[in-house]
Design an enzyme around this catalytic site. Sequence first.
Site, PDB file in Angstrom:
ATOM      1  N   TYR A   1       0.850  -1.199   0.000  1.00 37.48           N
ATOM      2  CA  TYR A   1       0.000   0.000   0.000  1.00 37.48           C
ATOM      3  C   TYR A   1       0.879   1.240   0.000  1.00 37.48           C
ATOM      4  CZ  TYR A   1      -4.887  -1.234   0.373  1.00 37.48           C
ATOM      5  OH  TYR A   1      -6.155  -1.635   0.093  1.00 37.48           O
TER       6      TYR A   1
ATOM      7  N   GLU B   1      -0.673   4.725  -0.288  1.00 34.46           N
ATOM      8  CA  GLU B   1      -1.560   5.890  -0.421  1.00 34.46           C
ATOM      9  C   GLU B   1      -0.785   7.163  -0.135  1.00 34.46           C
ATOM     10  OE1 GLU B   1      -5.307   5.485   1.737  1.00 34.46           O
ATOM     11  OE2 GLU B   1      -5.434   3.445   0.933  1.00 34.46           O
TER      12      GLU B   1
ATOM     13  N   ASP C   1      -8.584  14.680 -24.006  1.00 30.19           N
ATOM     14  CA  ASP C   1      -8.488  13.265 -23.658  1.00 30.19           C
ATOM     15  C   ASP C   1      -7.817  12.596 -24.856  1.00 30.19           C
ATOM     16  OD1 ASP C   1      -8.847  10.548 -23.397  1.00 30.19           O
ATOM     17  OD2 ASP C   1     -10.888  10.688 -22.613  1.00 30.19           O
TER      18      ASP C   1
ATOM     19  N   THR D   1      -5.012   7.197 -21.380  1.00 24.36           N
ATOM     20  CA  THR D   1      -4.701   5.851 -20.910  1.00 24.36           C
ATOM     21  C   THR D   1      -3.256   5.543 -21.306  1.00 24.36           C
ATOM     22  OG1 THR D   1      -5.623   4.963 -22.949  1.00 24.36           O
ATOM     23  CG2 THR D   1      -7.041   4.922 -21.000  1.00 24.36           C
TER      24      THR D   1
ATOM     25  N   LYS E   1      -2.867   1.900 -24.932  1.00 25.79           N
ATOM     26  CA  LYS E   1      -3.295   1.871 -26.336  1.00 25.79           C
ATOM     27  C   LYS E   1      -2.064   2.109 -27.213  1.00 25.79           C
ATOM     28  CE  LYS E   1      -8.081   3.242 -25.359  1.00 25.79           C
ATOM     29  NZ  LYS E   1      -8.253   3.995 -24.102  1.00 25.79           N
TER      30      LYS E   1
ATOM     31  N   ARG F   1      -2.200  -1.563 -18.647  1.00 22.46           N
ATOM     32  CA  ARG F   1      -3.575  -1.048 -18.604  1.00 22.46           C
ATOM     33  C   ARG F   1      -3.672  -0.045 -17.449  1.00 22.46           C
ATOM     34  NH1 ARG F   1      -7.996  -2.376 -21.193  1.00 22.46           N
ATOM     35  NH2 ARG F   1      -6.630  -3.567 -22.535  1.00 22.46           N
TER      36      ARG F   1
END
Length: 423
Positions: free
Chosen positions: A53, A55, A199, A225, A228, A234
Amino acid sequence: MINRTLRQTDPELARILAAELERQKTTLMLIPSENYASRAVMAATGSIFTNKYAEGYPGRRYYNGCEYYDQLEQLAIDRAKRLFGADHVNVQLHTGSQANMAAYWALLKPGDKILAMSVAQGGHLTHGDKVNFSGQLYETHFYGLDPETDRLNYDMVAEQAREVRPRLIIAGASAYPRIIDFQRMREIADEVGAYLMADIAHIVGLVAAEVHPDPVPYCEVVTSTTHKTLRGPRGALIMCKEKWATAIDRAVFPGVQAGPLMQIIAAKAVAFKEAQEFGFREYQRQIVRNAQALANSLLEEGFTLVTGGTDNHLMLVDLRNKGITGRLAADLMEMAGMVVNKNLIPNDPLPPTETSGIRPGTPGLTTRGMKEAEMHQIGKWIARVIHEGHDGQGNPNEKVLAQVRQQVRELCEMFPIYEDLEA
Ligand code: DSN
């Protein structure tokens, strides 16, 4: 990776993985939003970085033991800033949808007006569609394409912006085959006092390689993203001007996400490095040359392409003159080993589950090393499947599809992918 451990621990899943590896090796990836990640990207994705973790942000974590996670996240941030020339980058976004959600969270208040391209004309669900959070939380208005040309008409966008007076204008699309003029979109945003967000999920690799105009100088915020055209894991990222850095970081965490996926951030760092290496620019240029070659091959076969061709990595085929829906065309193509997705065409008379179009793209084929000659051949196979692969009543012609499937398999063998992966 398929390996002995997985086979021993979970043979059921290992079998599924082996079958998927075989599918990826022996079929043509024509979905423009997909790609083949490198072994290094997959190594990071499947690494021990999954165990922690973290955060917070580098140097400001809510968990102890984050020394190396600070290092890897900072490495990813620094590489992305260099790659895109951005003032500030947040690399924690799990998905493109969450990147857009965080961007709106930073820039807008619920109820503010957004002006974006509609899904029906090539935009994305998260750009304000009514079935999506963006259409529920914000007042959304849409610009479309010029009905004469099916291209963006910036004068029409400007006219609509003057009427709507949006707080945010979004530039970017999921199914638009032409260049987007971000400088002109900035002028429109300035005229009406709106923020501009791009975007670039689809074209991000082309942008990084300077094969498509760069939105970063013109936008408050740019989302993307990473899997692609960029060929990473991903995931997603947000770039912004320094002025928006704190608002964006707070919007991502604790705004819309909690624990970041550190193994994916590590893989993003790898992808950003790969994107700065020799060969990446040429790869992106070849994606476009291949898309144009595939488009020309389809035009020769009497297909109608929305806008008549492509400037980027994808094309939108209007199948109405072929008497077949996008859904059936995509299903038949899959039987022949060519995996494409059905897609709405502008003003499509059919619903999104049927569609009148398909949206072939070339990032995956180009990763396999295919060039214009192979694109020409693939165009002929697509034509054969659509012309002869069914009986006009929706029933497949098994013989034709099997013949094309065999030819596709042979081409895949000539341009292997993941050859050395253990199966
Ligand atoms: N699913 C992406 C695409 O295929 O374009 C958009 O979210």
